[in-house]
Design a protein around this motif. Structure first.
Motif, PDB file in Angstrom:
ATOM      1  N   SER A   1       0.828  -1.204   0.000  1.00  0.00           N
ATOM      2  CA  SER A   1       0.000   0.000   0.000  1.00  0.00           C
ATOM      3  C   SER A   1       0.862   1.253   0.000  1.00  0.00           C
ATOM      4  CB  SER A   1      -0.928  -0.010   1.216  1.00  0.00           C
ATOM      5  OG  SER A   1      -1.802  -1.125   1.192  1.00  0.00           O
ATOM      6  N   ARG A   2       1.921   1.245   0.800  1.00  0.00           N
ATOM      7  CA  ARG A   2       2.793   2.422   0.825  1.00  0.00           C
ATOM      8  C   ARG A   2       3.490   2.618  -0.523  1.00  0.00           C
ATOM      9  NH1 ARG A   2       5.302   6.206   4.241  1.00  0.00           N
ATOM     10  NH2 ARG A   2       6.464   7.518   2.791  1.00  0.00           N
ATOM     11  N   GLY A   3       3.940   1.544  -1.124  1.00  0.00           N
ATOM     12  CA  GLY A   3       4.565   1.665  -2.438  1.00  0.00           C
ATOM     13  C   GLY A   3       3.598   2.161  -3.498  1.00  0.00           C
ATOM     14  N   LEU A   4       2.335   1.718  -3.423  1.00  0.00           N
ATOM     15  CA  LEU A   4       1.335   2.180  -4.397  1.00  0.00           C
ATOM     16  C   LEU A   4       1.074   3.676  -4.245  1.00  0.00           C
ATOM     17  CD1 LEU A   4      -0.786   1.600  -6.573  1.00  0.00           C
ATOM     18  CD2 LEU A   4      -2.384   0.972  -4.743  1.00  0.00           C
ATOM     19  N   VAL A   5       0.995   4.144  -3.022  1.00  0.00           N
ATOM     20  CA  VAL A   5       0.758   5.571  -2.796  1.00  0.00           C
ATOM     21  C   VAL A   5       1.943   6.395  -3.300  1.00  0.00           C
ATOM     22  CG1 VAL A   5       0.388   7.327  -1.033  1.00  0.00           C
ATOM     23  CG2 VAL A   5      -0.787   5.145  -0.860  1.00  0.00           C
ATOM     24  N   ASP A   6       3.161   5.930  -3.039  1.00  0.00           N
ATOM     25  CA  ASP A   6       4.346   6.668  -3.507  1.00  0.00           C
ATOM     26  C   ASP A   6       4.397   6.723  -5.031  1.00  0.00           C
ATOM     27  OD1 ASP A   6       5.139   7.182  -0.949  1.00  0.00           O
ATOM     28  OD2 ASP A   6       6.565   5.538  -0.821  1.00  0.00           O
ATOM     29  N   ARG A   7       4.130   5.594  -5.682  1.00  0.00           N
ATOM     30  CA  ARG A   7       4.147   5.588  -7.149  1.00  0.00           C
ATOM     31  C   ARG A   7       3.072   6.500  -7.716  1.00  0.00           C
ATOM     32  NH1 ARG A   7       4.797   0.009  -6.240  1.00  0.00           N
ATOM     33  NH2 ARG A   7       2.598  -0.326  -6.772  1.00  0.00           N
ATOM     34  N   THR A   8       1.894   6.468  -7.101  1.00  0.00           N
ATOM     35  CA  THR A   8       0.814   7.328  -7.581  1.00  0.00           C
ATOM     36  C   THR A   8       1.163   8.802  -7.419  1.00  0.00           C
ATOM     37  OG1 THR A   8      -0.781   5.608  -6.937  1.00  0.00           O
ATOM     38  CG2 THR A   8      -1.636   7.810  -7.357  1.00  0.00           C
ATOM     39  N   ALA A   9       1.774   9.147  -6.308  1.00  0.00           N
ATOM     40  CA  ALA A   9       2.165  10.542  -6.092  1.00  0.00           C
ATOM     41  C   ALA A   9       3.195  10.999  -7.120  1.00  0.00           C
ATOM     42  CB  ALA A   9       2.709  10.711  -4.679  1.00  0.00           C
ATOM     43  N   ILE A  10       4.126  10.111  -7.473  1.00  0.00           N
ATOM     44  CA  ILE A  10       5.165  10.478  -8.442  1.00  0.00           C
ATOM     45  C   ILE A  10       4.567  10.613  -9.841  1.00  0.00           C
ATOM     46  CG2 ILE A  10       7.295   9.691  -9.544  1.00  0.00           C
ATOM     47  CD1 ILE A  10       7.996   8.318  -6.885  1.00  0.00           C
ATOM     48  N   LEU A  11       3.769   9.634 -10.244  1.00  0.00           N
ATOM     49  CA  LEU A  11       3.226   9.642 -11.604  1.00  0.00           C
ATOM     50  C   LEU A  11       2.201  10.751 -11.811  1.00  0.00           C
ATOM     51  CD1 LEU A  11       2.828   5.796 -12.197  1.00  0.00           C
ATOM     52  CD2 LEU A  11       4.598   7.310 -13.102  1.00  0.00           C
ATOM     53  N   SER A  12       1.457  11.105 -10.788  1.00  0.00           N
ATOM     54  CA  SER A  12       0.447  12.158 -10.918  1.00  0.00           C
ATOM     55  C   SER A  12       0.990  13.541 -10.593  1.00  0.00           C
ATOM     56  CB  SER A  12      -0.741  11.859 -10.008  1.00  0.00           C
ATOM     57  OG  SER A  12      -0.344  11.835  -8.654  1.00  0.00           O
ATOM     58  N   ARG A  13       2.269  13.627 -10.230  1.00  0.00           N
ATOM     59  CA  ARG A  13       2.907  14.905  -9.903  1.00  0.00           C
ATOM     60  C   ARG A  13       2.155  15.633  -8.802  1.00  0.00           C
ATOM     61  NH1 ARG A  13       6.590  16.762 -13.583  1.00  0.00           N
ATOM     62  NH2 ARG A  13       6.154  18.916 -12.914  1.00  0.00           N
ATOM     63  N   ASN A  14       1.760  14.892  -7.788  1.00  0.00           N
ATOM     64  CA  ASN A  14       1.058  15.457  -6.634  1.00  0.00           C
ATOM     65  C   ASN A  14       2.108  15.923  -5.627  1.00  0.00           C
ATOM     66  OD1 ASN A  14      -0.503  15.930  -4.270  1.00  0.00           O
ATOM     67  ND2 ASN A  14      -2.037  14.468  -4.971  1.00  0.00           N
ATOM     68  N   LYS A  15       2.377  17.227  -5.624  1.00  0.00           N
ATOM     69  CA  LYS A  15       3.452  17.746  -4.785  1.00  0.00           C
ATOM     70  C   LYS A  15       3.159  17.556  -3.309  1.00  0.00           C
ATOM     71  CE  LYS A  15       3.913  22.048  -3.820  1.00  0.00           C
ATOM     72  NZ  LYS A  15       4.067  23.514  -3.867  1.00  0.00           N
ATOM     73  N   THR A  16       1.907  17.749  -2.898  1.00  0.00           N
ATOM     74  CA  THR A  16       1.559  17.596  -1.487  1.00  0.00           C
ATOM     75  C   THR A  16       1.792  16.176  -1.010  1.00  0.00           C
ATOM     76  OG1 THR A  16      -0.135  19.305  -1.793  1.00  0.00           O
ATOM     77  CG2 THR A  16      -0.248  17.977   0.203  1.00  0.00           C
ATOM     78  N   ALA A  17       1.420  15.198  -1.832  1.00  0.00           N
ATOM     79  CA  ALA A  17       1.632  13.803  -1.455  1.00  0.00           C
ATOM     80  C   ALA A  17       3.118  13.446  -1.425  1.00  0.00           C
ATOM     81  CB  ALA A  17       0.887  12.881  -2.412  1.00  0.00           C
ATOM     82  N   MET A  18       3.893  13.968  -2.353  1.00  0.00           N
ATOM     83  CA  MET A  18       5.323  13.683  -2.369  1.00  0.00           C
ATOM     84  C   MET A  18       6.029  14.315  -1.171  1.00  0.00           C
ATOM     85  SD  MET A  18       6.026  14.117  -6.473  1.00  0.00           S
ATOM     86  CE  MET A  18       7.689  13.476  -6.420  1.00  0.00           C
ATOM     87  N   LEU A  19       5.622  15.511  -0.797  1.00  0.00           N
ATOM     88  CA  LEU A  19       6.180  16.124   0.406  1.00  0.00           C
ATOM     89  C   LEU A  19       5.834  15.306   1.641  1.00  0.00           C
ATOM     90  CD1 LEU A  19       5.430  19.909  -0.255  1.00  0.00           C
ATOM     91  CD2 LEU A  19       7.679  18.843  -0.143  1.00  0.00           C
ATOM     92  N   ALA A  20       4.584  14.832   1.710  1.00  0.00           N
ATOM     93  CA  ALA A  20       4.189  14.006   2.851  1.00  0.00           C
ATOM     94  C   ALA A  20       4.973  12.706   2.883  1.00  0.00           C
ATOM     95  CB  ALA A  20       2.686  13.722   2.792  1.00  0.00           C
ATOM     96  N   SER A  21       5.266  12.120   1.720  1.00  0.00           N
ATOM     97  CA  SER A  21       6.054  10.890   1.684  1.00  0.00           C
ATOM     98  C   SER A  21       7.460  11.115   2.205  1.00  0.00           C
ATOM     99  CB  SER A  21       6.080  10.338   0.257  1.00  0.00           C
ATOM    100  OG  SER A  21       6.878   9.174   0.185  1.00  0.00           O
ATOM    101  N   CYS A  22       8.054  12.267   1.883  1.00  0.00           N
ATOM    102  CA  CYS A  22       9.408  12.564   2.372  1.00  0.00           C
ATOM    103  C   CYS A  22       9.405  12.885   3.864  1.00  0.00           C
ATOM    104  CB  CYS A  22       9.998  13.724   1.591  1.00  0.00           C
ATOM    105  SG  CYS A  22      10.267  13.391  -0.161  1.00  0.00           S
ATOM    106  N   LEU A  23       8.357  13.524   4.330  1.00  0.00           N
ATOM    107  CA  LEU A  23       8.300  13.901   5.745  1.00  0.00           C
ATOM    108  C   LEU A  23       7.922  12.737   6.647  1.00  0.00           C
ATOM    109  CD1 LEU A  23       6.535  17.376   5.450  1.00  0.00           C
ATOM    110  CD2 LEU A  23       8.937  16.928   5.960  1.00  0.00           C
TER     111      LEU A  23
END
Length: 773
Positions: free
Chosen positions: A541-563
């Motif tokens: 599930s975590r990997g799916l969310v990270d891939r989705t954030a990267i492919l959809s260019r969702n900056k908020t989700a990518m920031l949350a993944s790094c934090l």
């Protein structure tokens, strides 16, 4: 001071233009009025001081012209007068309000006449504006608003009922909606004045609150919402402090109507849910079609059929949501238990799968009615989740104890109807509200139940971004043994268009999502990272969310993944997606701040790793480890100082031993009567130590010595080993002696400890005794 040119032009046009042509000049006339705000809002005293100015004369002329047009017989002139009154009131302020009494009377008379609905609609808007501005001036309210409001409300009720029709027949829905919104505004401003009109207003709008297809009336959604909002605000008109009680009675009656309607709609299912609030379902007849409603003043219009019943139920649920959305005059008691009991009952009835054996169905009801019920359930469940959203918005942080129950109902509905975009969009909005309030406190089982919602959200985002293609599942056949195997398609059933590389159907298979659907999924995605305990998420599930954030260019989700990095059950941290974030948003300030801080944190991790520190430990653990290390350092310093002192003492003892041996050899060569050193055993030393003496145990270092060719001893290496040397002090006697215990060495290179008995008497005395003898 000269009058503004716009005011002069406005007065000239009103007097020189025929009334029939004023309709086309309304935009121009209104623009002139908007530029005359200064003279129209100036006080009467300032106007009287400047006697040479013609501004007061022009303003008086303008008001007289508008009044003449409003009371005239020409409809076009009356329409132009209404437009000008609205513009003058907007820019004139109190100076124009205090003289608006004749205008209010004329506008109400326009409503009561068979005027075009455009004029009536504009009159309603103008009167609503006037009454809203009068509310701030108590004197004007007493002189203008209170005497004229009953006539205005009666005229509005007549328009809603349609008894007063214009040239084009009954009032259109747009005019009715304008009337309803005007009454909603006035009820909150003048509740005491409208108290006698509360019952007629409720009776007039009840047909628009929860309409069905059997009413033979198409009601737009905006009018439904406006009617529900006005119905919820009617408790404002209660006497004194009775608004809270009236509000509570109204919402309890609505909940009861929902249960009664659900009894009829769900008669095809034997419900296993028992009400926790004491409601007992009525016995429903299985003959004919389900029906409800009534013709009394308190009942909604009658309905017949499952579809009509489901529409009435959805309307009542939306009315409950309006009770939660609208403000109240005083503090009210919200029946949370009754609301959850109702929603739990409605969500327990779900669409069955391929087989209906697991459901307790009523065999007396035909399949057609059951199919009609299954088709109506998604609309009912969507309304229930909308009610949950309104509940979360109203309660805010106070909804924390309700989160688990709301998630259970949401997941139950989602699992049965997730193929519908409306269900998915509403689920995303509800999940966003729940996670924002109580996401970090959810247990592991609840987080696990959200896995399907998480996967669906990621799939919708990827499908919208064009990174996911819908593939039809391959048909599966069942063998005689019960095992499943893929069924091969025959060549004859193959579609030749499927072999085309640029098939037009490849782009049309994507589900069309509304902008609100895309926004709901995009806003929910970051919350899976920032508002859920990451230890409860599975690695997939975590990997799916990270891939989705990267492919959809969702900056908020990518920031949350790094934090919020992911740590598995073995304590291993997954790689960060910071490189993808920096690559996609190289000039973003938030990304640059995060990158800079993470680089500093990385340097700190490397530095602490060299020092043996774990940067992922808590502050208390680091403080405890630091205190323990300080104690160890202090002990090491003390032991180091002791070892240095012992080393120096051992070296000094070795030097003294060598010097003593040299002195002994010298004395032996010069004195024939000198007693040579004798070696004693450990047992003898112990005996000496225990016969009246005290035992002292200093520490001496071993020294390795080497004998050179000249016969001198040379120290080669000093070991860090410490050996105990026992010194026994003999009791007082004629010849006190000191015994030093040592062990004999077999080899010359090994460590040696010599035990020497030293005569402590003076040599001169011994020589004298020898002479005497």
């Amino acid at each position: 001071m000269a009058a503004p040119p716009d005011l002069r032009v406005l007065c000239r046009r009103l007097t020189s233009t025929p009334p029939d042509e004023l309709t086309h000049l309304c935009p121009l006339l209104v623009s002139h009025v908007l530029r005359c705000g200064g003279p129209l809002s100036a006080s009467q005293e300032s106007k009287g001081k400047d006697k040479s100015s013609e501004t007061p004369v022009l303003i008086h002329k303008l008001r007289t012209s508008i009044t003449t047009l409003l009371t005239g017989r020409n409809a076009s002139g009356r329409f132009a007068a209404v437009c000008l009154i609205k513009a003058v009131i907007d820019v004139g302020g109190w100076e124009c309000l205090r003289t608006a009494g004749p205008w209010i009377t004329g506008l109400i008379s326009v409503l009561q006449k068979p005027e075009p609905f455009a004029s009536k609609q504009l009159c309603i808007v103008t009167l609503t504006r006037i009454y809203s501005l009068l509310h701030g001036y108590q004197t004007l309210v007493r002189e203008m608003a209170t005497p004229t409001l009953p006539s205005y409300v009666n005229a509005c009720i007549q328009i809603i009922k349609g008894s007063t029709s214009g040239r084009n027949g009954p009032a259109p829905m747009s005019v009715v909606e304008t009337v309803v919104r005007s009454l909603s505004k006035i009820v909150t401003l003048y509740p005491t004045t409208l108290r006698p009109h509360a019952a007629p207003i409720k009776a007039a709008i009840k047909m628009y609150m929860a309409p069905t297809w059997t009413d033979q009336l198409v009601v737009p959604q905006s009018l439904r919402q406006a009617s529900r909002h006005l119905s919820v605000l009617l408790p404002y008109t209660a006497a004194k402090d009775g608004s809270s009680q009236e509000w509570g009675k109204a919402i309890d009656a609505t909940i009861k109507d929902c249960h009664i309607t659900a009894d009829q709609v769900f008669r095809a299912v034997h419900e296993s849910c028992e009400s926790s609030t004491g409601y007992k379902a009525e016995i429903v007849s299985t003959e004919g079609e389900p029906s409800g409603g009534g013709d009394s003043a308190d009942d909604l219009p009658p309905w017949t059929g499952v579809t009509a019943g489901s529409e009435r139920l959805v309307g009542l649920i939306d009315l409950l949501g309006e009770y939660l959305k609208s403000p109240t005059k005083a503090a009210v008691t919200l029946p949370i238990g009754q609301l959850l009991d109702l929603t739990s009952r409605l969500t327990l009835v779900t669409i069955p799968g391929n087989s209906e054996e697991h459901m307790n169905l009523n065999v007396a009801i035909g399949k057609d009615e059951k199919a009609e019920l299954w088709s109506s359930l998604p609309d009912i469940h969507t309304a229930v989740m909308q009610l949950h959203i309104a509940m979360m918005d109203r309660l805010k942080e106070n909804a924390l104890p309700l989160s688990t129950d709301l998630i259970d109902q949401m997941v139950r509905v989602f699992n049965s109807s997730r193929h519908l975009p409306t269900i998915r969009e509403t689920t995303y909005n509800l999940a966003k509200n729940i996670l924002s309030v109580s996401g970090l406190s959810l247990p592991k089982l609840t987080v696990k139940s959200l896995t399907l919602v998480l996967q669906s959200c990621c799939q919708d985002i990827l499908r919208t971004a064009g990174h996911l293609e819908d593939k039809a599942p391959e048909p599966i056949a069942t063998t005689k043994n019960g095992t499943k195997q893929k069924q091969q398609q025959k060549p004859s059933s193959t579609n030749a268009d499927d072999y085309l590389t640029n098939s037009p159907t490849s782009n049309t298979t994507l589900s069309p999502f509304s902008p609100s659907h895309k926004a709901a999924a995009a806003e929910l995605l970051p919350l899976f990272l920032s508002h859920l305990p990451q230890r409860h998420l599975s690695p997939d599930s975590r990997g799916l969310v990270d891939r989705t954030a990267i492919l959809s260019r969702n900056k908020t989700a990518m920031l949350a993944s790094c934090l919020y990095p992911y740590k598995d059950s073995r304590g291993r941290y997954y790689p960060s997606i910071l490189p993808f974030l920096v690559r996609q948003f190289p000039r973003d300030q938030e990304v640059e701040v995060l990158r800079t801080n993470l680089l500093r944190a990385g340097r700190y991790v490397l530095a602490t790793a060299e020092d043996g520190l774990d940067p992922h430990k808590s502050l208390d653990e680091l403080l405890q480890e630091t205190a323990a290390e300080d104690e160890d350092d202090a002990e090491e310093m003390i032991m180091s100082q002791i070892n240095n002192d012992i080393s120096e003492a051992a070296e000094l003892a070795v030097d003294m031993e060598i010097d003593s041996a040299t002195a002994t050899a010298t004395k032996a060569s010069t004195n024939a009567f000198f007693v040579a050193a004798t070696t004693t055993t450990q047992q003898q030393t112990d005996d000496l130590a225990t016969t009246g003496g005290s035992l002292v145990a200093p520490m001496k270092r071993k020294a390795e010595t080497d004998v050179t060719e000249s016969g001198k001893k040379k120290r080669v290496e000093v070991r860090e080993e410490v050996q105990e040397v026992q010194i026994a002090i003999m009791p007082k006697g004629p010849e006190p002696q000191v015994a030093v215990d040592s062990k004999d060495d077999d080899d010359s290179d090994s460590d040696s400890d010599a035990s020497v008995e030293i005569d402590m008497t003076m040599e001169d005395d011994e020589d004298e005794e020898d002479v005497d003898e």
